[in-house]
Write an enzyme that holds these catalytic residues in place. Sequence first.
Site, short mmCIF file in Angstrom:
data_model
loop_
_atom_site.label_atom_id
_atom_site.label_comp_id
_atom_site.label_asym_id
_atom_site.label_seq_id
_atom_site.Cartn_x
_atom_site.Cartn_y
_atom_site.Cartn_z
N TYR A 137 -3.26 15.38 -22.03
CA TYR A 137 -3.04 16.65 -21.32
C TYR A 137 -1.55 16.89 -21.13
CZ TYR A 137 -3.46 20.58 -18.20
OH TYR A 137 -3.35 21.83 -17.67
N GLN A 201 -10.68 22.26 -16.21
CA GLN A 201 -11.62 22.52 -17.31
C GLN A 201 -11.23 21.76 -18.58
OE1 GLN A 201 -9.87 24.80 -15.63
NE2 GLN A 201 -9.12 26.48 -16.91
N ASN A 224 -1.44 19.29 -12.39
CA ASN A 224 -1.44 19.72 -10.99
C ASN A 224 -2.60 19.09 -10.23
OD1 ASN A 224 -3.75 21.17 -11.69
ND2 ASN A 224 -2.70 23.13 -11.81
N THR A 247 6.16 15.04 -8.65
CA THR A 247 7.22 14.10 -9.03
C THR A 247 8.08 13.74 -7.83
OG1 THR A 247 8.93 13.68 -10.68
CG2 THR A 247 8.92 15.86 -9.65
N GLN A 269 14.96 16.63 -9.98
CA GLN A 269 13.53 16.45 -9.74
C GLN A 269 12.96 17.54 -8.85
OE1 GLN A 269 11.81 14.06 -11.64
NE2 GLN A 269 13.87 14.26 -12.48
N HIS A 272 11.30 20.54 -10.57
CA HIS A 272 9.96 20.49 -11.15
C HIS A 272 8.95 21.34 -10.38
CE1 HIS A 272 9.71 17.67 -14.50
NE2 HIS A 272 10.64 16.95 -13.92
N GLU A 338 8.31 7.00 -7.79
CA GLU A 338 8.06 7.20 -9.22
C GLU A 338 9.33 6.88 -10.01
OE1 GLU A 338 6.73 10.86 -12.22
OE2 GLU A 338 7.53 11.28 -10.22
N HIS A 339 10.45 7.47 -9.59
CA HIS A 339 11.76 7.21 -10.20
C HIS A 339 12.68 6.66 -9.12
CE1 HIS A 339 10.13 10.95 -12.16
NE2 HIS A 339 10.38 10.26 -13.26
N ASP A 372 13.60 11.17 -18.68
CA ASP A 372 12.66 12.26 -18.95
C ASP A 372 12.62 12.62 -20.43
OD1 ASP A 372 11.76 12.63 -16.37
OD2 ASP A 372 13.24 14.16 -15.87
N GLU A 426 -26.74 -21.69 -9.72
CA GLU A 426 -26.89 -20.27 -9.41
C GLU A 426 -28.34 -19.81 -9.48
OE1 GLU A 426 -22.51 -18.56 -10.79
OE2 GLU A 426 -24.25 -18.13 -12.04
N HIS A 431 -30.29 -19.14 -18.18
CA HIS A 431 -28.95 -19.33 -18.75
C HIS A 431 -28.82 -20.73 -19.35
CE1 HIS A 431 -28.08 -15.70 -16.57
NE2 HIS A 431 -26.79 -15.73 -16.88
#
Length: 445
Positions: A137, A201, A224, A247, A269, A272, A338-339, A372, A426, A431
Amino acid sequence: MISTGSIQRIQRIDLRGADRATVDYRAAVPRADFDVEAAVPAVHAICEDVRTRGLEAIRELSERFDGVAVDDIRVAPEALRSALERLDPDIRAGLEESIRRLRATCANELERDAVTDLGPGARVTHRKVPVGRVGLYVPGGLAPLVSSVLMNVVPAQTAGVESIALASPPQKEFGGSVHPTILAACALLGVDEVYAVGGAQAIAMFAYGTGPCAKVDLVTGPGNIYTVTAKRILKGLVGIDSEAGPTEIAVLADDSADPAYVAADLISQAEHDPLAASVLVTPSEALAAAVETALEEQVAATKHVERIRTSLSGPQSGIVLVDDLEQGLEVVNAYAAEHLEIQTEDAAGWAARVRNAGAIFVGPYAPVSLGDYCAGSNHVLPTGGCACHSSGLSVRAFTKSVHVVDYSREALAAVAGHVVTLAEAEDLPGHGAAVKVRSAGEPAE
């Protein structure tokens, strides 16, 4: 203590003098409100609509959310080729260099099979196998993130994934197709299965296999809150990389840092998303003041002024004052950004002590923007503090491990007694019987 100043100024959070044994640094540095659970009902309805009505639902959702009617959600191959032919040569050169660098680092990430011989005829192989089919995506809302095409596709191809599909929102400006720069990047990388589908979707299309898109095994890529929520809902039916939110950047800096550099990186950043987080952690009040001044000067000269001001003045951004760099290290490890940039004396030394960050940028000449696009690292990284337990996207995300057990009759016999004993412990005698039956009719001891 938090002081807010004017609504357009970045807040200060003063942790100097705090009791380090009891203070909760993660709570002290706030983040944007990104409530996935609140979005679940609406996104669940979207996913169910796609599951039950298929392609018709996707078309209606695209018209509702993207404002375009898309008859054929799959982008024609000739549109991909045409986009690459029309691509600005300088942009193409930048993409090609980014691809070259990322392929080099990805090639070094490839894990080899690990073979362990436990005795004569007793071998276990830890085999790395690529995922069969992935859905990637690429966001296209506030900005067409063409770099995310590279960050998803290159590690998948390096891992050996044989079937790759990519989805990005349809653009009204381009007749309901995907942004042409994204199409050009796909063509450059040899990806010809592209869908003009966005949001939740798109994730549902990948997970269920809808219309011309066959079901995938794994979905990766940022998005998002609706995209992230769809990943959470459909996880299990399909694998996911992470639930990446807005971000964020944290900068650990001392008096040696250039305030213009720090301000520019915080802005990069904030650009964004209005929910993006920009955090400076420093023991220097002089640097904090200089960065505030530089922010005012630089923000006024940027293109996306309102978006950036909203981000920088929001509760998720701030300048955190600490007693010293030791306390600053504790703060950034708790925040798990994240960064994370380290702009200090002996930046490499401080960076080596960081435990929690999606990616670490060392020194004044390694801004997040480099990562990036052209560093050779991946920019799809854990957000929201998840860097304390999760990693960024890499070749490993597109592979899975399989243990291959290869034992001879003699090797089985050497351990059969232990297997039978443990099976009986067990209360699973079947087994043990599965081992005994292979012992030439003799009960295994």
